[in-house]
Design an enzyme around this catalytic site. Structure first.
Site, PDB file in Angstrom:
ATOM      1  CB  CYS A 116      27.699  43.507  41.381  1.00 20.02           C
ATOM      2  SG  CYS A 116      29.160  43.319  42.391  1.00 20.02           S
ATOM      3  CG  HIS A 256      28.090  46.882  39.054  1.00 22.19           C
ATOM      4  ND1 HIS A 256      27.819  47.417  40.295  1.00 22.19           N
ATOM      5  CD2 HIS A 256      29.175  46.081  39.208  1.00 22.19           C
ATOM      6  CE1 HIS A 256      28.700  46.937  41.156  1.00 22.19           C
ATOM      7  NE2 HIS A 256      29.539  46.140  40.529  1.00 22.19           N
ATOM      8  CG  ASN A 286      31.979  47.211  43.072  1.00 25.86           C
ATOM      9  OD1 ASN A 286      30.790  47.150  43.372  1.00 25.86           O
ATOM     10  ND2 ASN A 286      32.592  46.240  42.426  1.00 25.86           N
TER      11      ASN A 286
HETATM   12  O1  UT7 Z   1      31.553  44.244  41.137  1.00 28.22           O
HETATM   13  C1  UT7 Z   1      31.798  42.915  40.803  1.00 28.22           C
HETATM   14  C2  UT7 Z   1      32.604  42.815  39.622  1.00 28.22           C
HETATM   15  N1  UT7 Z   1      33.973  43.215  39.889  1.00 28.22           N
HETATM   16  C3  UT7 Z   1      34.652  43.706  38.893  1.00 28.22           C
HETATM   17  O2  UT7 Z   1      34.113  43.906  37.838  1.00 28.22           O
HETATM   18  C4  UT7 Z   1      36.128  43.970  39.093  1.00 28.22           C
HETATM   19  C5  UT7 Z   1      36.813  43.667  37.802  1.00 28.22           C
HETATM   20  N2  UT7 Z   1      38.247  43.786  37.884  1.00 28.22           N
HETATM   21  C6  UT7 Z   1      38.890  44.974  37.916  1.00 28.22           C
HETATM   22  O3  UT7 Z   1      38.272  46.019  37.996  1.00 28.22           O
HETATM   23  C7  UT7 Z   1      40.377  44.970  37.749  1.00 28.22           C
HETATM   24  O4  UT7 Z   1      40.799  43.693  37.363  1.00 28.22           O
HETATM   25  C8  UT7 Z   1      41.162  45.410  39.032  1.00 28.22           C
HETATM   26  C9  UT7 Z   1      40.964  46.884  39.264  1.00 28.22           C
HETATM   27  C10 UT7 Z   1      40.695  44.618  40.220  1.00 28.22           C
HETATM   28  C11 UT7 Z   1      42.663  45.163  38.830  1.00 28.22           C
HETATM   29  O5  UT7 Z   1      43.105  45.843  37.670  1.00 28.22           O
HETATM   30  P1  UT7 Z   1      43.987  45.074  36.594  1.00 28.22           P
HETATM   31  O6  UT7 Z   1      44.360  46.063  35.574  1.00 28.22           O
HETATM   32  O7  UT7 Z   1      43.213  43.860  36.139  1.00 28.22           O
HETATM   33  O8  UT7 Z   1      45.269  44.672  37.419  1.00 28.22           O
HETATM   34  P2  UT7 Z   1      45.834  43.234  37.748  1.00 28.22           P
HETATM   35  O9  UT7 Z   1      44.963  42.523  38.728  1.00 28.22           O
HETATM   36  O10 UT7 Z   1      46.156  42.523  36.474  1.00 28.22           O
HETATM   37  O11 UT7 Z   1      47.177  43.644  38.468  1.00 28.22           O
HETATM   38  C12 UT7 Z   1      48.212  44.334  37.790  1.00 28.22           C
HETATM   39  C13 UT7 Z   1      49.298  44.659  38.804  1.00 28.22           C
HETATM   40  C14 UT7 Z   1      49.716  43.470  39.649  1.00 28.22           C
HETATM   41  O12 UT7 Z   1      51.107  43.543  39.862  1.00 28.22           O
HETATM   42  P3  UT7 Z   1      52.091  42.557  39.066  1.00 28.22           P
HETATM   43  O13 UT7 Z   1      51.645  41.190  39.442  1.00 28.22           O
HETATM   44  O14 UT7 Z   1      51.868  42.872  37.620  1.00 28.22           O
HETATM   45  O15 UT7 Z   1      53.425  42.962  39.575  1.00 28.22           O
HETATM   46  C15 UT7 Z   1      49.006  43.722  40.956  1.00 28.22           C
HETATM   47  O16 UT7 Z   1      49.671  43.143  42.050  1.00 28.22           O
HETATM   48  O17 UT7 Z   1      48.833  45.654  39.704  1.00 28.22           O
HETATM   49  C16 UT7 Z   1      49.066  45.225  41.034  1.00 28.22           C
HETATM   50  N3  UT7 Z   1      48.039  45.789  41.905  1.00 28.22           N
HETATM   51  C17 UT7 Z   1      48.166  46.971  42.514  1.00 28.22           C
HETATM   52  N4  UT7 Z   1      49.165  47.884  42.525  1.00 28.22           N
HETATM   53  C18 UT7 Z   1      48.984  48.999  43.247  1.00 28.22           C
HETATM   54  C19 UT7 Z   1      46.836  45.262  42.209  1.00 28.22           C
HETATM   55  N5  UT7 Z   1      46.176  46.089  43.050  1.00 28.22           N
HETATM   56  C20 UT7 Z   1      46.987  47.157  43.246  1.00 28.22           C
HETATM   57  C21 UT7 Z   1      46.861  48.337  43.989  1.00 28.22           C
HETATM   58  N6  UT7 Z   1      47.865  49.222  43.959  1.00 28.22           N
HETATM   59  N7  UT7 Z   1      45.756  48.607  44.718  1.00 28.22           N
END
Ligand code: UT7
Length: 334
Positions: A116, A256, A286
């Site tokens: 990215c 980004h 993204n």
């Molecule tokens: O471009 C390169 C750089 N990339 C980035 O900068 C991405 C950075 N990361 C992010 O943007 C975020 O971490 C995400 C959007 C990927 C995830 O958001 P988060 O608030 O960090 O969520 P998490 O990964 O901590 O997940 C929280 C919960 C989990 O469930 P449990 O384990 O708490 O029961 C996930 O399984 O949300 C769940 N989850 C979803 N639920 C519904 C993860 N993806 C989804 C989804 N729909 N699509």
């Protein structure tokens, strides 16, 4: 030693494929909801390349627009740099494929792999060749077809990514304008947090690698999130300081487009009003290396950049890598 000449961006161009994948579409594919995606990421829809569209096809469309706006022919190009993690193939480089398609016969051509941050690494590299007088016109393209390496059974990643291309034509500009500072960095120890494990020399393609879904993006979202907030702020601060520009003098931030919450953290940190920050992730998700040049192109098209504006471009991502640059924008050429 020759004196370095100032370098700037003459024109930009962008292209996104026609096919739209909405949050409602994704609700039918994995266990997710529009509400979760919007509140956690800010993304509402993204564009997907068709089966017969590869990265060089998207890059070509964006490149032609940038060259047309700059009124410079492909034959005048000295170099083409393509930033991508989704090249058409391992080799030849996507830059070479683009060079041939454009008919840019005198241009050197290479790909840059910095995920990215690729577009920032690309323009930082390109500007050196122009600054030292070796080259005059360099085309830098950030392009991705992430849909081709996204696992549409993995809700953790498939809601995030989209396809697109953005191009910028760089050339010499008058003294005092153009790129004022660059900040580039890498933290290779964090590589496993965001990767495409197979298909290279470590895990060559095999029936096992395909069965184990190792040809798709793998990401530890929350770890990358913390890293992203940290380096977006620190690299923006670094270029402001290097250029001697205060937060109040910053006119436009083009970050980004990974997650609206990451961008919001920067808005808060730098006390920016919303009209000073470019956001398009709601429409495109993204697009990795394409996110910044597409956002910049849209900002220019919308008349959001004026002569003399201080514009910061900042990226972060796989590698792990980060990069930022500050431009004193000019529409003039030298
Ligand atoms: O471009 C390169 C750089 N990339 C980035 O900068 C991405 C950075 N990361 C992010 O943007 C975020 O971490 C995400 C959007 C990927 C995830 O958001 P988060 O608030 O960090 O969520 P998490 O990964 O901590 O997940 C929280 C919960 C989990 O469930 P449990 O384990 O708490 O029961 C996930 O399984 O949300 C769940 N989850 C979803 N639920 C519904 C993860 N993806 C989804 C989804 N729909 N699509």
């Amino acid at each position: 030693m020759r004196e370095l000449r100032p370098v700037g961006i003459y024109a930009t161009g962008s292209y996104v494929p026609e096919r739209v994948l909405t949050n409602a579409d994704l609700e039918k594919m994995v266990d997710t909801s529009d509400e979760w995606i919007v509140t956690r990421t800010g993304i509402r829809e993204r564009r997907l390349a068709s089966a017969d569209q590869a990265s060089s096809d998207l890059a070509y469309e964006a490149a032609v627009k940038a060259l047309t706006k700059a009124n410079i022919s492909a034959q005048e190009l000295d170099m083409i740099i393509v930033a991508t993690v989704t090249p058409d193939m391992m080799f030849p480089s996507t830059a070479c494929l683009l060079q041939d398609r454009l008919g840019a016969s005198k241009a050197a051509a290479l790909d840059v792999s910095a995920a990215c941050t690729g577009f920032i690494y690309g323009i930082a590299t390109a500007s050196q060749f122009i600054a030292n007088g070796l080259y005059r016109y360099v085309l830098v393209v950030g392009v991705e077809t992430l849909s081709k390496i996204t696992d549409y059974t993995d809700r953790n990643t498939c809601v995030l990514f989209g396809d697109g291309a953005g191009a910028a034509l760089l050339g010499p500009v008058p003294q005092g304008s153009g790129f004022q500072a660059f900040e580039l960095g890498a933290e290779g120890s964090g590589g496993p947090l965001l990767s495409l494990p197979a298909g290279g020399s470590r895990i060559p393609a095999s029936t096992d690698s395909v069965a184990n879904r190792l040809h798709y993006i793998s990401m530890s979202g929350s770890e990358v999130f913390k890293f992203a907030v940290r380096v977006m702020n620190s690299s923006t601060e670094a270029v402001l300081e290097k250029a001697g520009v205060s937060r109040e003098e910053l006119d436009l931030l083009v970050p980004h487009q990974a997650n609206l919450r990451i961008i919001d953290a920067a808005i808060k940190r730098f006390g920016l009003s919303e009209e000073k920050v470019v956001v398009n992730l709601d429409r495109y998700g993204n697009m990795s290396s394409a996110s910044i040049p597409v956002a910049l192109d849209e900002a220019l098209e919308a008349g959001r950049v004026k002569e003399g504006d201080h514009v910061v471009l900042v990226g972060f991502g796989g590698g792990l890598t980060w990069g930022a640059t500050l431009l004193k924008w000019t529409f003039q050429r030298a």
